[in-house]
Design an enzyme around this catalytic site. Sequence first.
Site, PDB file in Angstrom:
ATOM      1  N   SER A   1     -24.127  24.843  34.767  1.00 21.16           N
ATOM      2  CA  SER A   1     -25.266  24.099  34.240  1.00 21.16           C
ATOM      3  C   SER A   1     -25.649  24.621  32.859  1.00 21.16           C
ATOM      4  O   SER A   1     -24.834  24.560  31.937  1.00 21.16           O
ATOM      5  CB  SER A   1     -26.416  24.154  35.250  1.00 21.16           C
ATOM      6  OG  SER A   1     -27.369  23.163  34.975  1.00 21.16           O
TER       7      SER A   1
ATOM      8  N   ASP B   1     -24.435  15.181  42.271  1.00 20.87           N
ATOM      9  CA  ASP B   1     -25.314  16.096  41.537  1.00 20.87           C
ATOM     10  C   ASP B   1     -26.552  15.324  41.072  1.00 20.87           C
ATOM     11  O   ASP B   1     -26.433  14.312  40.369  1.00 20.87           O
ATOM     12  CB  ASP B   1     -24.527  16.639  40.330  1.00 20.87           C
ATOM     13  CG  ASP B   1     -25.266  17.708  39.553  1.00 20.87           C
ATOM     14  OD1 ASP B   1     -26.499  17.618  39.426  1.00 20.87           O
ATOM     15  OD2 ASP B   1     -24.586  18.612  39.051  1.00 20.87           O
TER      16      ASP B   1
ATOM     17  N   HIS C   1     -25.535  19.858  42.930  1.00 19.41           N
ATOM     18  CA  HIS C   1     -25.644  20.799  41.810  1.00 19.41           C
ATOM     19  C   HIS C   1     -25.708  22.252  42.272  1.00 19.41           C
ATOM     20  O   HIS C   1     -25.799  23.151  41.452  1.00 19.41           O
ATOM     21  CB  HIS C   1     -26.924  20.460  41.025  1.00 19.41           C
ATOM     22  CG  HIS C   1     -27.011  21.078  39.653  1.00 19.41           C
ATOM     23  ND1 HIS C   1     -26.139  20.752  38.636  1.00 19.41           N
ATOM     24  CD2 HIS C   1     -27.862  21.994  39.123  1.00 19.41           C
ATOM     25  CE1 HIS C   1     -26.457  21.441  37.542  1.00 19.41           C
ATOM     26  NE2 HIS C   1     -27.497  22.207  37.804  1.00 19.41           N
TER      27      HIS C   1
HETATM   28  N1  LIG Z   1     -35.536  21.877  40.165  1.00 18.73           N
HETATM   29  C1  LIG Z   1     -34.813  23.103  40.272  1.00 18.73           C
HETATM   30  C2  LIG Z   1     -33.899  23.169  39.062  1.00 18.73           C
HETATM   31  C3  LIG Z   1     -33.255  24.466  38.905  1.00 18.73           C
HETATM   32  C4  LIG Z   1     -31.847  24.506  39.374  1.00 18.73           C
HETATM   33  O1  LIG Z   1     -31.304  23.600  40.029  1.00 18.73           O
HETATM   34  N2  LIG Z   1     -31.238  25.585  39.000  1.00 18.73           N
HETATM   35  C5  LIG Z   1     -29.850  25.759  39.273  1.00 18.73           C
HETATM   36  C6  LIG Z   1     -29.166  25.976  37.942  1.00 18.73           C
HETATM   37  S1  LIG Z   1     -29.499  24.630  36.820  1.00 18.73           S
HETATM   38  C7  LIG Z   1     -29.638  27.001  40.121  1.00 18.73           C
HETATM   39  O2  LIG Z   1     -28.581  27.579  40.114  1.00 18.73           O
HETATM   40  N3  LIG Z   1     -30.678  27.429  40.864  1.00 18.73           N
HETATM   41  C8  LIG Z   1     -30.658  28.673  41.582  1.00 18.73           C
HETATM   42  C9  LIG Z   1     -29.926  28.687  42.887  1.00 18.73           C
HETATM   43  O3  LIG Z   1     -29.532  27.615  43.399  1.00 18.73           O
HETATM   44  O4  LIG Z   1     -29.683  29.802  43.396  1.00 18.73           O
HETATM   45  C10 LIG Z   1     -35.794  24.266  40.348  1.00 18.73           C
HETATM   46  O5  LIG Z   1     -36.948  24.055  39.945  1.00 18.73           O
HETATM   47  O6  LIG Z   1     -35.444  25.357  40.825  1.00 18.73           O
END
Ligand SMILES: N[C@@H](CCC(=O)N[C@@H](CS)C(=O)NCC(=O)O)C(=O)O
Length: 275
Positions: free
Chosen positions: A145, A221, A254
């Site tokens: 991302s 995604d 995602h």
């Molecule tokens: N809406 C989500 C967007 C953030 C998101 O999806 N982050 C992804 C990277 S863009 C991620 O890897 N999150 C941490 C995880 O899943 O461990 C939030 O507020 O946490």
Amino acid sequence: MERKETHASFGGVQEVWRHKSVSLGVESNFAIYLPPQAKTEKVPVLYWLSGLTCTEQNFIGKAGAQRVAAELGIAIVASDTSPRGVGVADDDAYDLGQGAGFYLNATQEPWAAHYRMYDYVVTELPALIEASFPVTQQRGIAGHSMGGFGAIMIALRNPGRYRSVSAFSPIVAPTQVPWGEKAFSAYLGPDRASWAAYDPLELVRTATERLPVLIDQGLADQFLKEQLRPQLFQAAAQNAGQELILNLRPDYDHSYYFIASFIADHLRHFVSKLG
Ligand SMILES: N[C@@H](CCC(=O)N[C@@H](CS)C(=O)NCC(=O)O)C(=O)O
């Protein structure tokens, strides 16, 4: 430099370290997986850049990369995604400030003092890793991302520095999507001419080294259409004669469940370029 965690893992060791970063002007954590081979020889190292909201912990806890890294004999370094701490500028939103450094050097206030993730990831962290751990100078870079954007942008800007580049669900067109426009406006200011230096669609036109780019993208995604838009990079790559392997994966979203499903392919992609 202080070791915060050490865990035996697949015959190697998963560690987390904390150090005073010169680029960031604060203490920062990084994670390093050392495979069993590192006990007796120097090993190549893949740098992993995570996405919005992440620290060095998300990748090491959720991607399940250690088993294949141990088989292949590669180290993996995962940095944080921004400077952090009470004296570091921040924003209430999840997609700006701490946890959202976008792997660039900010020029605008209040960000410019600490938000220098580009220098940190490209120069400071590899120098520290290569001086402190049994690794070679054979580097790869990959991410997810915001970090997939960082990996592609950094590889295109730094010929000779990496053997491979790959990304999951990357933000390929930061100047055309809400996440990127918000971050670039804040960190680089309103003059869009200054954004080009960090825009993969621009960089791919002018790059002097074209490592093949491997991208995996889930078709379920939730950010695909508004924020990721891989077809924009596909078109730019085609125009530039840039080799691109774009794997569109039906049903995957995602999350790190997607990353864990295909991370082995990305580690093997790196090893296939070591020659
Ligand atoms: N809406 C989500 C967007 C953030 C998101 O999806 N982050 C992804 C990277 S863009 C991620 O890897 N999150 C941490 C995880 O899943 O461990 C939030 O507020 O946490």
